[in-house]
Scaffold this motif. Structure first.
Motif, PDB file in Angstrom:
ATOM      1  N   ASP A 135       0.837  -1.208   0.000  1.00  0.00           N
ATOM      2  CA  ASP A 135       0.000   0.000   0.000  1.00  0.00           C
ATOM      3  C   ASP A 135       0.869   1.253   0.000  1.00  0.00           C
ATOM      4  O   ASP A 135       0.655   2.184  -0.780  1.00  0.00           O
ATOM      5  N   SER A 136       1.875   1.255   0.866  1.00  0.00           N
ATOM      6  CA  SER A 136       2.779   2.403   0.981  1.00  0.00           C
ATOM      7  C   SER A 136       3.500   2.678  -0.333  1.00  0.00           C
ATOM      8  O   SER A 136       3.613   3.830  -0.769  1.00  0.00           O
ATOM      9  N   ASN A 137       3.959   1.609  -0.999  1.00  0.00           N
ATOM     10  CA  ASN A 137       4.726   1.796  -2.236  1.00  0.00           C
ATOM     11  C   ASN A 137       3.846   2.106  -3.448  1.00  0.00           C
ATOM     12  O   ASN A 137       4.283   2.818  -4.365  1.00  0.00           O
ATOM     13  N   VAL A 138       2.631   1.599  -3.464  1.00  0.00           N
ATOM     14  CA  VAL A 138       1.673   1.983  -4.521  1.00  0.00           C
ATOM     15  C   VAL A 138       1.374   3.476  -4.400  1.00  0.00           C
ATOM     16  O   VAL A 138       1.383   4.211  -5.396  1.00  0.00           O
ATOM     17  N   THR A 139       1.134   3.926  -3.167  1.00  0.00           N
ATOM     18  CA  THR A 139       0.842   5.342  -2.910  1.00  0.00           C
ATOM     19  C   THR A 139       2.036   6.219  -3.285  1.00  0.00           C
ATOM     20  O   THR A 139       1.888   7.279  -3.908  1.00  0.00           O
ATOM     21  N   LYS A 140       3.230   5.763  -2.911  1.00  0.00           N
ATOM     22  CA  LYS A 140       4.458   6.505  -3.208  1.00  0.00           C
ATOM     23  C   LYS A 140       4.644   6.694  -4.714  1.00  0.00           C
ATOM     24  O   LYS A 140       5.165   7.707  -5.177  1.00  0.00           O
ATOM     25  N   ALA A 141       4.200   5.694  -5.496  1.00  0.00           N
ATOM     26  CA  ALA A 141       4.341   5.755  -6.955  1.00  0.00           C
ATOM     27  C   ALA A 141       3.224   6.563  -7.609  1.00  0.00           C
ATOM     28  O   ALA A 141       3.192   6.721  -8.834  1.00  0.00           O
ATOM     29  N   GLY A 142       2.282   7.065  -6.778  1.00  0.00           N
ATOM     30  CA  GLY A 142       1.212   7.900  -7.323  1.00  0.00           C
ATOM     31  C   GLY A 142      -0.101   7.174  -7.544  1.00  0.00           C
ATOM     32  O   GLY A 142      -1.047   7.744  -8.104  1.00  0.00           O
ATOM     33  N   GLY A 143      -0.177   5.911  -7.101  1.00  0.00           N
ATOM     34  CA  GLY A 143      -1.404   5.139  -7.260  1.00  0.00           C
ATOM     35  C   GLY A 143      -2.272   5.186  -6.018  1.00  0.00           C
ATOM     36  O   GLY A 143      -1.923   5.814  -5.007  1.00  0.00           O
ATOM     37  N   LYS A 144      -3.428   4.503  -6.106  1.00  0.00           N
ATOM     38  CA  LYS A 144      -4.346   4.426  -4.971  1.00  0.00           C
ATOM     39  C   LYS A 144      -4.659   2.964  -4.697  1.00  0.00           C
ATOM     40  O   LYS A 144      -4.875   2.186  -5.624  1.00  0.00           O
ATOM     41  N   THR A 145      -4.699   2.601  -3.424  1.00  0.00           N
ATOM     42  CA  THR A 145      -5.028   1.232  -3.026  1.00  0.00           C
ATOM     43  C   THR A 145      -6.371   1.217  -2.312  1.00  0.00           C
ATOM     44  O   THR A 145      -6.634   2.086  -1.468  1.00  0.00           O
ATOM     45  N   PHE A 146      -7.201   0.253  -2.670  1.00  0.00           N
ATOM     46  CA  PHE A 146      -8.467   0.056  -1.960  1.00  0.00           C
ATOM     47  C   PHE A 146      -8.542  -1.391  -1.501  1.00  0.00           C
ATOM     48  O   PHE A 146      -8.421  -2.316  -2.312  1.00  0.00           O
ATOM     49  N   PHE A 147      -8.725  -1.590  -0.201  1.00  0.00           N
ATOM     50  CA  PHE A 147      -8.865  -2.940   0.344  1.00  0.00           C
ATOM     51  C   PHE A 147     -10.350  -3.276   0.413  1.00  0.00           C
ATOM     52  O   PHE A 147     -11.085  -2.687   1.214  1.00  0.00           O
ATOM     53  N   ALA A 148     -10.788  -4.186  -0.436  1.00  0.00           N
ATOM     54  CA  ALA A 148     -12.202  -4.565  -0.494  1.00  0.00           C
ATOM     55  C   ALA A 148     -12.462  -5.737   0.459  1.00  0.00           C
ATOM     56  O   ALA A 148     -11.763  -6.747   0.402  1.00  0.00           O
ATOM     57  N   ARG A 149     -13.469  -5.577   1.300  1.00  0.00           N
ATOM     58  CA  ARG A 149     -13.760  -6.642   2.276  1.00  0.00           C
ATOM     59  C   ARG A 149     -14.322  -7.888   1.584  1.00  0.00           C
ATOM     60  O   ARG A 149     -14.209  -9.004   2.085  1.00  0.00           O
ATOM     61  N   ASP A 150     -14.956  -7.700   0.413  1.00  0.00           N
ATOM     62  CA  ASP A 150     -15.487  -8.836  -0.339  1.00  0.00           C
ATOM     63  C   ASP A 150     -15.657  -8.438  -1.804  1.00  0.00           C
ATOM     64  O   ASP A 150     -15.335  -7.308  -2.196  1.00  0.00           O
ATOM     65  N   GLY A 151     -16.172  -9.383  -2.605  1.00  0.00           N
ATOM     66  CA  GLY A 151     -16.320  -9.139  -4.031  1.00  0.00           C
ATOM     67  C   GLY A 151     -17.256  -7.994  -4.352  1.00  0.00           C
ATOM     68  O   GLY A 151     -17.008  -7.201  -5.268  1.00  0.00           O
ATOM     69  N   GLU A 152     -18.331  -7.878  -3.585  1.00  0.00           N
ATOM     70  CA  GLU A 152     -19.304  -6.805  -3.832  1.00  0.00           C
ATOM     71  C   GLU A 152     -18.683  -5.434  -3.613  1.00  0.00           C
ATOM     72  O   GLU A 152     -18.891  -4.510  -4.400  1.00  0.00           O
ATOM     73  N   ALA A 153     -17.887  -5.311  -2.555  1.00  0.00           N
ATOM     74  CA  ALA A 153     -17.222  -4.030  -2.268  1.00  0.00           C
ATOM     75  C   ALA A 153     -16.241  -3.667  -3.382  1.00  0.00           C
ATOM     76  O   ALA A 153     -16.127  -2.495  -3.776  1.00  0.00           O
TER      77      ALA A 153
END
Length: 252
Positions: free
Chosen positions: A32-50
Motif C-alpha cells: 500500500d505504501s509503495n503503490v501510494t508513493k508511486a502515485g497510485g491508490k489502493t483500496f482494500f475490499a472486504r469482499d467481491g461486492e465491495a
C-alpha cells in the motif's frame, strides 16, 4: 535443462508464500505504501461486492462509457461486467478467448483457454452473427477480424481493467503474465487503469518474482517463457510517454 531442479524450485516458492502469509499484514502495508508513493491508490475490499462497487463508482465519477478488460478471473467471479452493463458502461473483453465468450454470452470454460470448447466453425458463425463479418474459414482471418474490432475499442476506452498474477510489496508493482498484447494495451492506453487482485497474489520482492515466473509459465502452458511479462508501477510518470493518468489497485 532449466527445470532440472523443479522440486527445489517448488519448495523455495512454497516457503516464500508461507513466509508472506505469516507476515501478511506487514507486506500488505508495504505494498500500500509503495503503490501510494508511486502515485497510485489502493483500496482494500472486504469482499467481491465491495470491489465491484468501488470500480463502478470510480467509473461513474469519471464519466467512463467504455472499459477494456484484460483477462481477470476475479472480475469474472464478482460479476463486474453485469454490474457495469446495468449502469450503462460497456465492458469489452480483449483477450481473444474471453472476447469470443463475451460475444456468445457464456462464462469461461477454462482459466487459460476460456473458449477451448468452441470449434472454428462456431466462432466463424458467431462473428458473422454478432459482428456482421463475412463467413471466415481461417483462424488467422478470424483473429485479424477480432483485432480490427478491438483496436477501435482500445482507442475509445476511458478505463482499462486487469487482474494481476503477482503484487510485489517492495516496489508496489503489479505483474501481468500474458500471451497476447492486449494486457499492455489495457494498462497503457486508457486514462484510468484499475487492477483487481486477490491478496494471495502478494510476494515480497522482485528477486522472488523470478522463481515464481519460471514455475507459473511452465505449469500453465508448458512454455519456458510467456510472450509478455508486464510490470506496472503507479500511473504515468512525468518522463514517460505512455500510461494512464490514474492507477487504482483493488485488493480483494
Amino acid at each position: 535443462d532449466n527445470t532440472e531442479h523443479w522440486e527445489q524450485m517448488q519448495e523455495k516458492a512454497r516457503s516464500i508464500k508461507a513466509h508472506t502469509i505469516d507476515h501478511l499484514d506487514h507486506y500488505l502495508q508495504l505494498l500500500d505504501s509503495n503503490v501510494t508513493k508511486a502515485g497510485g491508490k489502493t483500496f482494500f475490499a472486504r469482499d467481491g461486492e465491495a470491489a465491484a462497487q468501488y470500480v463502478l463508482k470510480l467509473a461513474k465519477s469519471k464519466g467512463v462509457k467504455i472499459a477494456t478488460k484484460s483477462k481477470s478471473m476475479v472480475s469474472e467471479e464478482i460479476g463486474l461486467n453485469r454490474l457495469l452493463i446495468k449502469e450503462g458502461i460497456q465492458p469489452i473483453e480483449t483477450d481473444l478467448g474471453e472476447y469470443i465468450i463475451q460475444l456468445a454470452d457464456e462464462t469461461p470454460y477454462h482459466i487459460i483457454a476460456p473458449a477451448i470448447h468452441k470449434s472454428k466453425e462456431e466462432v466463424s458463425q458467431l462473428f458473422h452473427d454478432k459482428l456482421d463479418s463475412p463467413r471466415l474459414s481461417k483462424i488467422t482471418d478470424m483473429t485479424a477480424e477480432a483485432r480490427g474490432q478491438l483496436r477501435t475499442k482500445f482507442i475509445e476506452a476511458d478505463m482499462g481493467i486487469t487482474g494481476g498474477n503477482f503484487l510485489i510489496a517492495e516496489t508496489g508493482t503489479l505483474v501481468l503474465v500474458t500471451n497476447e498484447g492486449n494486457g499492455r494495451m489495457c494498462t497503457s492506453m486508457p486514462r484510468i487503469h484499475v487492477a483487481i487482485v486477490g491478496m494471495e497474489k502478494i510476494i515480497p520482492s522482485m528477486d522472488d518474482l523470478s522463481i515464481f515466473l519460471r514455475l507459473l509459465i511452465r505449469s500453465a502452458t508448458g512454455q519456458r517463457l510467456t510472450s509478455y511479462v508486464t510490470t506496472v508501477t503507479g500511473p504515468r510518470q512525468g518522463s514517460e510517454e505512455d500510461g494512464p493518468e490514474e492507477f487504482h489497485l483493488v485488493i480483494v
